[in-house]
Design a protein around this motif. Structure first.
Motif, short mmCIF file in Angstrom:
data_model
loop_
_atom_site.label_atom_id
_atom_site.label_comp_id
_atom_site.label_asym_id
_atom_site.label_seq_id
_atom_site.Cartn_x
_atom_site.Cartn_y
_atom_site.Cartn_z
N GLY A 159 -29.78 -8.08 -26.54
CA GLY A 159 -30.40 -6.75 -26.61
C GLY A 159 -31.77 -6.80 -27.25
N LEU A 160 -31.92 -7.59 -28.31
CA LEU A 160 -33.21 -7.71 -28.98
C LEU A 160 -34.25 -8.36 -28.06
N PHE A 161 -33.86 -9.43 -27.37
CA PHE A 161 -34.81 -10.09 -26.47
C PHE A 161 -35.29 -9.12 -25.38
N THR A 162 -34.36 -8.37 -24.83
CA THR A 162 -34.69 -7.43 -23.76
C THR A 162 -35.59 -6.31 -24.28
N LEU A 163 -35.25 -5.79 -25.45
CA LEU A 163 -36.03 -4.71 -26.05
C LEU A 163 -37.45 -5.15 -26.38
N GLU A 210 -39.24 -7.78 -25.22
CA GLU A 210 -40.08 -8.44 -24.22
C GLU A 210 -41.36 -7.65 -23.93
N PRO A 211 -41.29 -6.33 -23.69
CA PRO A 211 -42.54 -5.60 -23.40
C PRO A 211 -43.29 -5.15 -24.65
N GLN A 212 -42.69 -5.31 -25.83
CA GLN A 212 -43.32 -4.81 -27.05
C GLN A 212 -43.00 -5.74 -28.24
N PRO A 213 -43.44 -7.00 -28.19
CA PRO A 213 -43.11 -7.96 -29.25
C PRO A 213 -43.69 -7.60 -30.61
N TRP A 214 -44.74 -6.79 -30.60
CA TRP A 214 -45.39 -6.41 -31.85
C TRP A 214 -44.46 -5.61 -32.77
N ILE A 215 -43.43 -4.99 -32.23
CA ILE A 215 -42.49 -4.24 -33.07
C ILE A 215 -41.83 -5.16 -34.09
N TRP A 216 -41.40 -6.34 -33.66
CA TRP A 216 -40.76 -7.29 -34.57
C TRP A 216 -41.75 -7.84 -35.57
N HIS A 239 -42.73 -18.49 -27.95
CA HIS A 239 -42.58 -19.19 -26.66
C HIS A 239 -42.47 -18.13 -25.55
N PRO A 240 -43.59 -17.49 -25.22
CA PRO A 240 -43.57 -16.35 -24.30
C PRO A 240 -43.13 -16.68 -22.87
N ASP A 241 -43.05 -17.96 -22.53
CA ASP A 241 -42.56 -18.31 -21.19
C ASP A 241 -41.05 -18.15 -21.07
N GLU A 242 -40.37 -18.04 -22.21
CA GLU A 242 -38.92 -17.85 -22.20
C GLU A 242 -38.60 -16.38 -21.89
N THR A 243 -37.83 -16.13 -20.85
CA THR A 243 -37.41 -14.77 -20.54
C THR A 243 -36.23 -14.38 -21.42
N PRO A 244 -35.92 -13.08 -21.52
CA PRO A 244 -34.72 -12.68 -22.28
C PRO A 244 -33.46 -13.38 -21.77
N ALA A 245 -33.33 -13.51 -20.44
CA ALA A 245 -32.14 -14.15 -19.88
C ALA A 245 -32.08 -15.63 -20.25
N SER A 246 -33.21 -16.34 -20.11
CA SER A 246 -33.19 -17.78 -20.42
C SER A 246 -32.98 -18.01 -21.91
N MET A 247 -33.51 -17.11 -22.75
CA MET A 247 -33.32 -17.27 -24.19
C MET A 247 -31.88 -16.97 -24.58
N THR A 248 -31.27 -16.00 -23.94
CA THR A 248 -29.87 -15.71 -24.22
C THR A 248 -29.00 -16.90 -23.83
#
Length: 217
Positions: free
Chosen positions: A104-108, A110-116, A186-195
């Motif tokens: 859920g965190l990766f998906t959330l 992905e479009p707004q990494p600055w939140i973290w 590592h921005p090339d990692e998608t939420p799915a691949s990171m999960t």
């Protein structure tokens, strides 16, 4: 290294916008700027330029750079805690809940990494009262959710020592932070691949059976 840039948003200060809506627009813009450039490297002028408004308007609404940053923390914290609470309301327990939380965190993010990054910026003046209060509010809220999930997992294993729960909660929070931070680097990692990577890593480290279904096909 070149200074990160944030594109200017020219319509955030459009006349006729209700104050509450305009404040929300400014906070949304400022969250991205602070989370991209860092607190120390960001000026009120940066935010005003990005939002297409005047500096005095920001001071009128938020009082100071620190007041604006506190509002950004409030918004970002609510978004993060809201996602964690969504996962907590589901039926996943134990390790599956942990993996779904990360997914859920990766998906959330992905479009707004600055939140973290907003919460882990080393240049933030954490002793400032308003900023400290916001950080404490959402740290406590997120820690309570982690404590709940860890406690549930330990009870399933027949363990209920409160100190065990506290110790494993601290470990889980550190692991989650490290995994999310590594992923953001590592921005090339998608939420799915990171999960999927987390599933593999947890399997190796824990040597435990892992949930068959974590991500949707």
């Amino acid at each position: 290294m070149p200074r990160p840039t944030v594109a200017r948003r020219s319509n955030a200060g459009t006349k006729g916008v209700p104050r509450a809506e305009r404040e929300g627009q400014i906070v949304q813009v400022a969250t991205e700027v602070f989370g991209t450039l860092g607190f120390a490297a960001t000026s009120v002028a940066d935010v005003a330029d990005r939002a297409g408004i005047s500096k005095p308007l920001i001071y009128n609404y938020f009082g100071s750079k620190e007041g604006l940053f506190s509002a950004c923390l409030h918004r970002a914290g609510a978004i993060l805690a809201g996602e964690l609470e969504r996962v907590a309301r589901g039926d996943a327990v134990g390790l599956e809940r942990a993996l779904r939380t990360l997914e859920g965190l990766f998906t959330l993010l992905e479009p707004q990494p600055w939140i973290w990054r907003l919460f882990f910026d080393p240049t933030v003046p954490r002793g400032e009262e308003g900023i400290a209060a916001e950080i404490a509010l959402y740290t406590d809220r997120i820690t309570a959710l982690a404590d709940q999930g860890v406690g549930e997992m330990l009870r399933l294993a027949g363990a209920d020592d409160p100190l065990d729960v506290a110790a494993l909660t601290a470990v889980w929070l550190a692991v989650a932070d490290s995994l999310v931070t590594w992923w953001l680097d590592h921005p090339d990692e998608t939420p799915a691949s990171m999960t999927e990577r987390c599933v593999r890593l947890f399997g190796v480290v824990l040597g435990a059976p892992l949930p068959a279904h974590v991500t949707a096909d």
